[in-house]
Enzyme design. Sequence first.
Site, PDB file in Angstrom:
ATOM      1  CG  HIS A  46      -1.828  -1.121   1.192  1.00  0.00           C
ATOM      2  ND1 HIS A  46      -2.856  -0.904   2.057  1.00  0.00           N
ATOM      3  CD2 HIS A  46      -2.228  -2.175   0.502  1.00  0.00           C
ATOM      4  CE1 HIS A  46      -3.742  -1.801   1.969  1.00  0.00           C
ATOM      5  NE2 HIS A  46      -3.211  -2.708   1.061  1.00  0.00           N
ATOM      6  CD  GLU A  48      -1.781   4.182   3.289  1.00  0.00           C
ATOM      7  OE1 GLU A  48      -2.925   4.639   3.502  1.00  0.00           O
ATOM      8  OE2 GLU A  48      -1.392   3.296   2.664  1.00  0.00           O
ATOM      9  CB  CYS A  76      -6.610  -0.357   5.266  1.00  0.00           C
ATOM     10  SG  CYS A  76      -4.719  -1.078   5.140  1.00  0.00           S
ATOM     11  CB  CYS A  79      -1.887   1.769   5.942  1.00  0.00           C
ATOM     12  SG  CYS A  79      -1.430   1.091   4.673  1.00  0.00           S
TER      13      CYS A  79
END
Length: 143
Positions: A46, A48, A76, A79
């Site tokens: 992801h 992040e 999410c 993260c």
Amino acid sequence: MARAIDLARRARQHDDVPVGCVIVWGDDIIGEGENRREIDNDPTAHAEIVALRAAAASRREWRLSDAEVFVTLEPCVMCAGALLNARVARVVIGALDEKAGGVGSRYNLLADPRLLHEATLTYDVLSVESAHLLREFFSSRRG
């Protein structure tokens, strides 16, 4: 946040969900990333996580206690947990994620006093632009 939106557009170019993240320490960008799950075949890639890895490498330290994070979509739970563990000072969020948000919509790991760290949260920064990229991406996938 404008740089994070540029990164989100880059993610779209390699068929990933258009999310971008920039990590700043003072006036310097120390890490940035876009979603790379598809291109890297990595469920943890992801934006992040990619940005946190770059920031930690840049600082040569995993604690990012003075860092500010700018991300186009609400992180999410995975993260949010990584941001929590990195001890970031502030997270600036574009669009909210009502389905899977871990920093305000569904859960709020970064503002839970039972956990080991809390971060300052700022919502709705360039949210229209961020949400537009996401809507455009998902509408093109639905046909």
